[in-house]
Design a protein around this motif. Structure first.
Motif, PDB file in Angstrom:
ATOM      1  N   TYR A  51       0.868  -1.181   0.000  1.00  0.00           N
ATOM      2  CA  TYR A  51       0.000   0.000   0.000  1.00  0.00           C
ATOM      3  C   TYR A  51       0.903   1.228   0.000  1.00  0.00           C
ATOM      4  O   TYR A  51       1.769   1.371   0.876  1.00  0.00           O
ATOM      5  CB  TYR A  51      -0.898   0.016   1.229  1.00  0.00           C
ATOM      6  CG  TYR A  51      -1.890  -1.119   1.278  1.00  0.00           C
ATOM      7  CD1 TYR A  51      -3.204  -0.948   0.823  1.00  0.00           C
ATOM      8  CD2 TYR A  51      -1.528  -2.363   1.774  1.00  0.00           C
ATOM      9  CE1 TYR A  51      -4.118  -2.000   0.878  1.00  0.00           C
ATOM     10  CE2 TYR A  51      -2.434  -3.413   1.826  1.00  0.00           C
ATOM     11  CZ  TYR A  51      -3.721  -3.216   1.372  1.00  0.00           C
ATOM     12  OH  TYR A  51      -4.632  -4.264   1.421  1.00  0.00           O
ATOM     13  N   GLN A  53       0.993   5.254   0.241  1.00  0.00           N
ATOM     14  CA  GLN A  53       0.229   6.456   0.605  1.00  0.00           C
ATOM     15  C   GLN A  53       0.889   7.684  -0.006  1.00  0.00           C
ATOM     16  O   GLN A  53       2.094   7.904   0.160  1.00  0.00           O
ATOM     17  CB  GLN A  53       0.162   6.615   2.124  1.00  0.00           C
ATOM     18  CG  GLN A  53      -0.721   7.783   2.561  1.00  0.00           C
ATOM     19  CD  GLN A  53      -0.577   8.098   4.042  1.00  0.00           C
ATOM     20  OE1 GLN A  53       0.507   8.407   4.504  1.00  0.00           O
ATOM     21  NE2 GLN A  53      -1.676   8.018   4.779  1.00  0.00           N
ATOM     22  N   VAL A  75      -4.278   6.349  -1.560  1.00  0.00           N
ATOM     23  CA  VAL A  75      -3.620   5.083  -1.229  1.00  0.00           C
ATOM     24  C   VAL A  75      -3.782   4.120  -2.406  1.00  0.00           C
ATOM     25  O   VAL A  75      -4.907   3.837  -2.828  1.00  0.00           O
ATOM     26  CB  VAL A  75      -4.201   4.445   0.049  1.00  0.00           C
ATOM     27  CG1 VAL A  75      -3.468   3.140   0.364  1.00  0.00           C
ATOM     28  CG2 VAL A  75      -4.099   5.410   1.235  1.00  0.00           C
TER      29      VAL A  75
END
Length: 387
Positions: A51, A53, A75
């Motif tokens: 993930y 961000q 994200v």
């Protein structure tokens, strides 16, 4: 005529020189870059799930004025059998070039902690990665953790994940760790690295009447010989703060907490401890060495209800902190975690003994192998009468 020839020659030389000058051929347009501020790594069914961000630049600059939009965090998610492949999978759906040069945080889900060497190796093979990035563990869904709230619509960078030092200065317990510090610890033969673990708290804060998700610590994941050990919660870790060399401050009660200071000889005092100096001594060698942990504390009185003398406050603080340290050490023994870092003391100061113990299977600690001594100095009592 001669003057004209000189002018032409000079202009020709200048024109030729201009061809060797560098230009802006390698200029990077910021609008074409997606700067990853935090990277999360999970392991699901044998596949890495990452993930990334990204934070809007205008959101980073927010310091005083509340934001008008919550759409300041993006994200992205990518999957793959390897981390590099997962990053490539993420790049296939991005609308810009993924850039890791400004990555500040690496968060590893507990499911992936057993592959820490592969994760560190893949991360550090990226030319843009930095050892100054903060590193955390978590048991929370990474997508939810990356979308926790901020106060007054301020920058997402003003959170524990990005700026943990502020909370540590207020209440010293879980010390933030950079990737450099973590790598240094896990590759030392006798060190225990305490990787901070984050969780989401939905009960402590509200925006008007609506619950607000904020980041907080849930404990640490100990690493020894590059392998994760049993998780220790914040409550179980409570006595560790007093041996932390970076300790800053913490509030402790003295007296009868149940009475709350009823004015009938049952006093209750709040003490702010500002200084802790631990020292480990080896009392006995052999296969089962015994240690003494001496902790000298210094603090001042900030609140008093009822009546207490200076001696009563000092003795009660010493008793409570001693019990606090012993409880954390006992839990560490039960979980096979050298939470007081006693083996490192042997490694640094009694290396021959450490080598003998290591050759015979290593150091296995029991509760009776540590003796704790605490001294507390009440530096001043302010305007309170302790007579």
């Amino acid at each position: 005529m001669r003057t004209i020839r000189k002018a032409v020659l000079l202009l020709s030389m200048l024109a030729a020189g201009c061809t060797t000058l560098t230009g802006c051929w390698d200029e990077v347009d910021l609008s074409d870059q997606g700067y990853v501020s935090a990277l999360g790594i999970d392991l699901v069914e044998g596949q890495y799930v990452i993930y990334a961000q990204l934070i809007q630049f205008s959101a980073v600059a927010k310091t005083r004025e509340p934001g008008t939009s919550t759409d300041s965090i993006w994200v992205g998610q990518g999957k793959g059998r390897t981390l590099i492949y997962a990053l490539g999978n993420l790049q296939q759906t991005s609308q810009f070039s993924i850039n890791l040069e400004h990555m500040k945080v690496l968060i590893i889900h507990k499911r992936a902690l057993g592959r820490i060497e592969d994760i560190l190796d893949a991360n550090n093979r990226q030319r843009a990665s930095r050892y100054t990035s903060l590193v955390f563990a978590t048991g929370e869904p990474l997508l939810a953790l990356f979308n926790t709230g901020t106060f007054f619509g301020r920058s997402p960078l003003l959170s524990i994940m990005y700026n943990p030092g502020i909370q540590y200065e207020q209440s010293s317990l879980v010390r933030p760790m950079t990737m450099q510090q973590f790598v240094q610890k896990i590759f030392e033969p006798a060190s225990t690295a305490l990787l901070p673990s984050l969780k989401i708290d939905s009960a402590s804060w509200h925006v008007s009447k609506s619950p607000m998700d904020v980041q907080t610590y849930e404990g640490v994941v100990p690493y020894y010989n590059k392998k994760p050990g049993s998780f220790m919660s914040v409550q179980e870790l409570d006595g560790y703060r007093w041996i932390d060399p970076k300790f800053n401050q913490y509030y402790v009660y003295a007296g009868d907490e149940e009475s709350g200071g009823d004015g009938k000889g049952n006093g209750l005092a709040t003490v702010n401890i500002k200084d802790s100096k631990p020292r480990v001594r080896l009392l006995r060698g052999g296969a089962r060495p015994k240690f003494r942990l001496e902790v000298k504390l210094r603090g001042h009185l900030v609140e008093l209800a009822g009546q207490m003398t200076e001696t009563e406050i000092q003795r009660d603080i010493e008793r409570k902190i001693k019990a606090n340290i012993e409880q954390t050490y006992r839990i560490g023994c039960e979980k096979k975690v050298d939470i007081m870092e006693l083996e490192e003391h042997l490694y640094r100061d009694h290396n021959r003994l450490w080598k003998r113990i290591r050759a015979n299977g290593g150091l296995s600690l029991e509760p009776d192998q540590l003796e704790v001594k605490v001294e507390f100095n009440l530096a001043h009592s302010g305007k309170f009468d302790l007579s």
